[in-house]
Design a protein around this motif. Structure first.
Motif, PDB file in Angstrom:
ATOM      1  N   VAL A  58       0.814  -0.809  -0.380  1.00  0.00           N
ATOM      2  CA  VAL A  58       0.668  -0.101  -0.226  1.00  0.00           C
ATOM      3  C   VAL A  58       1.160   1.012   0.248  1.00  0.00           C
ATOM      4  CG1 VAL A  58      -1.725   1.240   1.270  1.00  0.00           C
ATOM      5  CG2 VAL A  58      -1.761  -1.398   1.034  1.00  0.00           C
ATOM      6  N   GLY A  59       1.709   1.368   0.519  1.00  0.00           N
ATOM      7  CA  GLY A  59       2.683   2.569   0.657  1.00  0.00           C
ATOM      8  C   GLY A  59       3.968   2.694  -0.581  1.00  0.00           C
ATOM      9  N   VAL A  62       0.720   4.087  -2.420  1.00  0.00           N
ATOM     10  CA  VAL A  62       0.651   5.864  -1.781  1.00  0.00           C
ATOM     11  C   VAL A  62       1.294   6.930  -3.231  1.00  0.00           C
ATOM     12  CG1 VAL A  62       0.118   7.509  -0.794  1.00  0.00           C
ATOM     13  CG2 VAL A  62      -1.291   5.236  -0.516  1.00  0.00           C
ATOM     14  N   ASP A  64       3.974   6.030  -5.249  1.00  0.00           N
ATOM     15  CA  ASP A  64       3.226   5.839  -7.335  1.00  0.00           C
ATOM     16  C   ASP A  64       2.782   7.127  -7.459  1.00  0.00           C
ATOM     17  OD1 ASP A  64       5.883   4.220  -7.156  1.00  0.00           O
ATOM     18  OD2 ASP A  64       3.986   3.118  -8.041  1.00  0.00           O
ATOM     19  N   ALA A  65       1.308   7.003  -6.296  1.00  0.00           N
ATOM     20  CA  ALA A  65       0.525   7.975  -7.006  1.00  0.00           C
ATOM     21  C   ALA A  65       0.120   9.585  -6.479  1.00  0.00           C
ATOM     22  CB  ALA A  65      -1.217   7.517  -6.539  1.00  0.00           C
ATOM     23  N   TYR A  66       0.900   9.628  -5.620  1.00  0.00           N
ATOM     24  CA  TYR A  66       1.146  11.222  -4.193  1.00  0.00           C
ATOM     25  C   TYR A  66       2.370  11.642  -4.890  1.00  0.00           C
ATOM     26  CZ  TYR A  66      -3.939   9.674  -2.968  1.00  0.00           C
ATOM     27  OH  TYR A  66      -5.594   9.047  -3.852  1.00  0.00           O
ATOM     28  N   ARG A  68       5.880  12.246  -3.867  1.00  0.00           N
ATOM     29  CA  ARG A  68       6.994  11.578  -2.407  1.00  0.00           C
ATOM     30  C   ARG A  68       7.483  12.299  -1.278  1.00  0.00           C
ATOM     31  NH1 ARG A  68       8.436   9.854  -7.979  1.00  0.00           N
ATOM     32  NH2 ARG A  68       6.797   7.476  -7.921  1.00  0.00           N
ATOM     33  N   ILE A  71       4.793  12.768   1.268  1.00  0.00           N
ATOM     34  CA  ILE A  71       4.540  11.691   2.374  1.00  0.00           C
ATOM     35  C   ILE A  71       5.747  11.073   3.004  1.00  0.00           C
ATOM     36  CG2 ILE A  71       4.340   8.917   1.710  1.00  0.00           C
ATOM     37  CD1 ILE A  71       3.377   8.911  -0.879  1.00  0.00           C
ATOM     38  N   PHE A 113       5.292   3.567   4.701  1.00  0.00           N
ATOM     39  CA  PHE A 113       4.818   4.664   3.754  1.00  0.00           C
ATOM     40  C   PHE A 113       6.064   5.577   3.254  1.00  0.00           C
ATOM     41  CE2 PHE A 113       0.845   3.686   4.667  1.00  0.00           C
ATOM     42  CZ  PHE A 113       0.154   4.088   4.044  1.00  0.00           C
ATOM     43  N   ALA A 117       8.335   5.718  -1.036  1.00  0.00           N
ATOM     44  CA  ALA A 117       8.600   6.901  -1.464  1.00  0.00           C
ATOM     45  C   ALA A 117      10.516   7.387  -1.512  1.00  0.00           C
ATOM     46  CB  ALA A 117       7.776   7.770  -0.497  1.00  0.00           C
TER      47      ALA A 117
END
Length: 125
Positions: A58-59, A62, A64-66, A68, A71, A113, A117
């Motif tokens: 999941v980390g 996330v 990859d999508a937001y 870094r 995060i 997370f 990142a």
């Protein structure tokens, strides 16, 4: 010649790793002081591993999508907040082993997370 961004990244990584090592050592010492049990030290490690490992994918998604950097900022604020909570709980003599387990779990979730990142940010520097 190293770029300014790379030097800032390496310095931040060193400071972050040093702070996390000290925090983990302090928590382990606190657990052993409260319980006197090596079993509880092992359970701290198990809680840390299970919490971080369960959210690793999941980390990565996330990261990859937001953004870094954001995060990483939030993920670094979590252990800082946990350390402050432990400080005040210890100072007021309200700390207990369950609280230490919870803090370790929260820190491990933040690290789940932070690590992807941070790893994804390095090649872009």
């Amino acid at each position: 010649m190293l770029s300014r961004n790379l030097v800032a990244y390496l310095v931040s990584r060193f400071c972050s790793a040093s702070a996390m090592t000290m925090l983990r050592a302090a928590i382990a010492w606190h657990v052993f002081t409260l319980t006197g049990s090596a079993l509880h030290l092992g359970l701290i490690g198990l809680v840390q591993f299970a919490s971080g490992f369960s959210l690793m994918l999941v980390g990565g998604a996330v990261a990859d999508a937001y953004d870094r950097r954001k995060i990483m900022l939030v993920a670094q604020l979590v252990p800082l907040t946990c350390a402050a909570i432990l400080f005040y709980a210890t100072r007021s003599d309200a700390v207990h082993v369950g609280m230490l387990y919870a803090v370790v779990a929260v820190i491990a979730v933040a690290a789940a997370f932070d690590s992807p990142a941070r790893a994804a940010l390095l090649p872009t520097i």
